[in-house]
Design a protein around this motif. Sequence first.
Motif: not given
Lengths: 239, 312
Positions: B153-178
């Motif tokens: 998508x050209x626009x991503x809208x995420x509500x509390x995207x790190x909720x329920x994620x472990x630390x590793x998954x959170x880092x992977x998400x941050x990297x992907x969003x960047x």
Amino acid sequence: MSPPALPASIWQRELIEFEQRRRALVVKLLFPLLIALPLIYSRAAGVYAAMALTMLTATVGALGSGAVLSRERAIGLNVRYRLLPRRPAAVLLERVAAGAAIDLVQMLVVLVLIAFRQPTRLAWLPAILLAAAGVLAACNVLGAWASSLTRSPGEVMLAVLLPLLPALYLSGVFTAPAAPLLAAISRLLPFTYLHDALLGALTGRPQLTPWADAAAGIVFLAVSAALTGLLARRVLERD
Amino acid sequence: MPVLLSARRLTRTYPNGQGVFDVDLRLEPGELVALMGPNGSGKSTLLRVLGTAAAPSGGTVSWFGTTDLRDPAVRRRLGVVLDQAAHFEEMTAYQNGWFFARQFGLEPRIAAERIEDGLRWAGLWEARHQPVREYSLGMKRKLSLVEAFLHRPQILLLDEPTLGLDYRAELALIERLQVLSLTGTGIVIATNDVHLAERLCHRVLLLHQGRVVTEGRVARLLTAVAGSKELELQIHSPIDLEGIRSLPEVEAVSASGHTVSVMLARGANPAQVLAILNGTSDLVSTMRVRQPNLGDLFLKLTGVPLQEEGAR
């Protein structure tokens, strides 16, 4: 192990989930059989069987669709459907059509029982099939609408039965409408034609011809599709 | 610079009077914007309207220049993850992914590639044939993210995207969003995670009771609290909060459970607060002074803390 089926459309998804819920599948298929078998094969008058089977068809259509949509709203699936890149009418139409088609499969077993019981009245079977499709489509729309008024699947039952029971009465399912006005109203309701087709098959004393009942079924399919389009935003966009 | 998403005086009200009111927002390609506020501040409601899940009661929102929220062409270019991780529970993760990929117009070959890529990224590949009803909340949240990314998508809208994620998954998400941001995706995140917003986002909107209290670039917003300090006290028993609040050096005080946060003005000396506690200092188990963050700015502007104690 065969690879899992992959759903690309809403109707495929409905079918796959229906098939994967084995216990629900068995209950759904056994339920009409258990009701229809004694009705059709006992010594009870055909008029009672026609009445009960019309009520069964209407209830299956309305409650099933209403309860499913209400549950999906409660767990957030309604919003997922809402966000699909399709117009609301197209989404709801596909869902209602898939629901009605699955309900119709359930009712096929009743047709088979009737065919074996009354082999000389097979001409009525297409009429029953089409009239039942019309009833199921209309009742699925009723269930969808009821789901938008209620907060839980339990409440749907009340919201569905309130209009359904008077409509069944007005259709002449319990007693033939004597007054001309009531008779005219009965012609506007889909249950009239399914009831008549069942009477034709089970008693040989219908009011209409098989062609009229079948044609009415087709008309109510079209009316249900139009109503689905009108109700789509209300049903899909209510939280 | 083209605008992906634009909201003007956006209002969405509920019968109980809550909602969001008069919000202005612009999202450009590659921008990462955080909507921050405590629970009930309206950030999820705002995200739902921006994600076309709810219609605005007032004002206008336009996506790629159109205001028709039901336009399939708009929704095809949005990726939305709402607060509920809702899936078709009887189906497997792969089947869920397939359904959404195909609904969003992906060809079967592309869908298969992207589902595999996404499920591997989320660590769900081994569990791909498991019904979603057997998934944990964290796994369901990851699957929601995978589904939102599938159609690029050209626009991503995420509500509390790190909720329920472990630390590793959170880092992977941050990297992907960047990475997505660098490739032009506009991203809006609703969160009350200060560290996530400061680390990831370019701009922040702080919401309180449905209204934007301030907004701007993270660095600029932080200058409003630059030089001030936050004194964080862990206490055993209640202490004289009113006494602390009345000090001229104190800008705001918040208490949550056993934690008291005292926002000190620029140049203030923490010892002045400690003087109030004179004679009762045995009530304090630990004390720490730290540089202020967006949470402190929010506290300064509204007088209420941004996060619940457990979320800090």
